[in-house]
Design an enzyme around this catalytic site. Structure first.
Site: not given
Ligand code: PLP
Length: 392
Positions: A135, A249, A220
């Site tokens: 994700f 986050k 990521d």
């Molecule tokens: C939550 C998340 C995203 C997206 O972040 P948003 O602030 O919701 O756009 C991307 N990568 C990972 C691993 C995430 O957990």
């Protein structure tokens, strides 16, 4: 006067429809506790989806926001700013010396989007290799790297040349990464995909292939960064250095901010290639600075390691047939169930006052603030024991 019930109704009527809402209204938070409009306290094992790592309304973050709000709210990147300059230096000081530049954004998907654009522009290539169950966000570039069909299908066609290999399958990486690859984009622990830690061999293979083929390794760490897994960044557990690190986050202590950190292996970026009106704004930068200071001063990464190991052991000892597997790293824990997780989350919330998350349909995910106390962890464990041993 408008009652809170009427407000909830109003919100339900006017909201876009893309969110499933739980029937609770939170109006205050402190540490690992949330309070609804009737004053009922909940232990928050969601932390706003892994955001409130330093706890809700940490006094140092609140004070920094209050001071910055009174000093300067708006300062786009065409001008210099004291808070932004300091934040960029403080972020880079947490990383290996090869990291030299920062692009500031406002969310996780924007951090990933920037990383993908920079990888394409500086390698002159367009192919990206990501992982199944990965994700990376929901804007069209990041969504092309995200695997889940439910998120993707309505928006086809997505960006071409994104391949998905099975997570932790090194042979599949070897077969897919080549001289056409701009970037390999991976989470260190897959979050939304079910709390699945990477194997050391898989990340090492990704690193080796990227170096061999001149591709960029983008990690990521939007969810795993900022102390969540027991180290400031999850890649530190593995001894594998990315070329681009994506954060969001937990970075801002609750305030929206994202960042793509660039190592010197990323080539030069031309003026105008990318940008953001709100990116690098002083308010978010001040919040992130305070949040990083708290993470360091209170040694919250080490706390996450200690508390996470304790919680993981407690859950692994549960004798509950509904549990298929318990896994995680630090305070990022997933309990894979033999049943749907939604009703259990509801029971936890309504009967035990514990807020938890799902990761897919059958994984119960725990991302508590790293400041959660031993007593709160005991309460969470007791609630989970009750709910999980009764289920199935
Ligand atoms: C939550 C998340 C995203 C997206 O972040 P948003 O602030 O919701 O756009 C991307 N990568 C990972 C691993 C995430 O957990």
């Amino acid at each position: 006067m408008t009652t809170l019930e009427q407000l909830a109704e109003l919100e339900a009527r006017h909201s876009s429809g893309v969110y499933a809402k739980r029937p609770v209204t939170f109006i205050r938070g402190a540490g690992a506790q949330l309070y609804d409009e009737q004053g009922r306290a909940y232990i928050d094992c969601a932390a706003g989806i892994g955001v409130a790592n330093v706890g809700h309304c940490h006094p140092a973050v609140v004070a920094a926001l209050q001071a910055q709000a009174a000093a300067l709210l708006v300062c786009p990147e065409m001008f210099h700013n004291d808070q932004r300059a300091a934040l960029q230096a403080e972020l880079l000081a947490l990383l290996p010396a090869s990291f030299t530049r920062v692009f500031l954004a406002n969310s996780g998907t924007e951090a990933v989007e920037a990383a993908l654009k920079f990888a394409r522009a500086t390698t002159g290539r367009s192919a990206v290799v990501a992982a199944m169950r990965g994700f990376h966000g929901r804007t069209l570039g990041a969504l092309s790297a995200t695997w889940e069909q439910h998120y993707r299908a309505p928006f086809a066609p997505l960006v071409p040349e994104f391949a998905h290999v099975p997570f932790n399958n090194s042979a599949a990486l070897v077969a897919t990464v080549g001289p056409q690859t701009a970037a390999v984009l991976l989470e260190v622990v897959q979050g939304e995909g079910g709390v699945r830690p990477a194997d050391a061999a898989f990340l090492a293979t990704a690193r080796r292939l990227c170096s061999e083929h001149g591709a960029l390794l983008i990690l990521d760490e939007v969810q795993t960064g900022m102390g969540r897994t027991g180290r400031m960044f999850a890649f530190e557990h593995y001894g594998v250095e990315p070329d681009i690190l994506c954060l969001a986050k937990g970075l801002g202590g609750g305030v929206p901010i994202g960042a793509a950190l660039l190592s010197e292996r990323v080539g030069a970026l031309a003026v105008g290639w990318h940008g953001s009106t709100f990116g690098g704004n002083p308010l978010a930068c001040a919040a992130a600075r305070a949040s990083i200071q708290v993470l360091c001063d209170e040694q919250l990464a080490a706390a996450a390691a200690r508390k996470g190991a304790w919680l993981l052991a407690q859950l692994q000892q549960l004798d509950a047939p509904v549990i298929r597997e318990v896994r995680g790293l630090g305070l990022m824990i997933g309990v894979e169930l033999r049943t749907k997780v939604a009703p259990l989350l509801r029971t936890l919330q309504e009967e035990h006052g514990v807020i938890a998350l799902n990761a897919g349909k059958t994984v119960l995910r725990l991302l508590p603030p790293l400041v959660i106390s031993a007593a709160e962890l005991q309460q969470v464990t007791a609630a989970l024991r009750a709910v999980l041993t009764e289920a199935l």
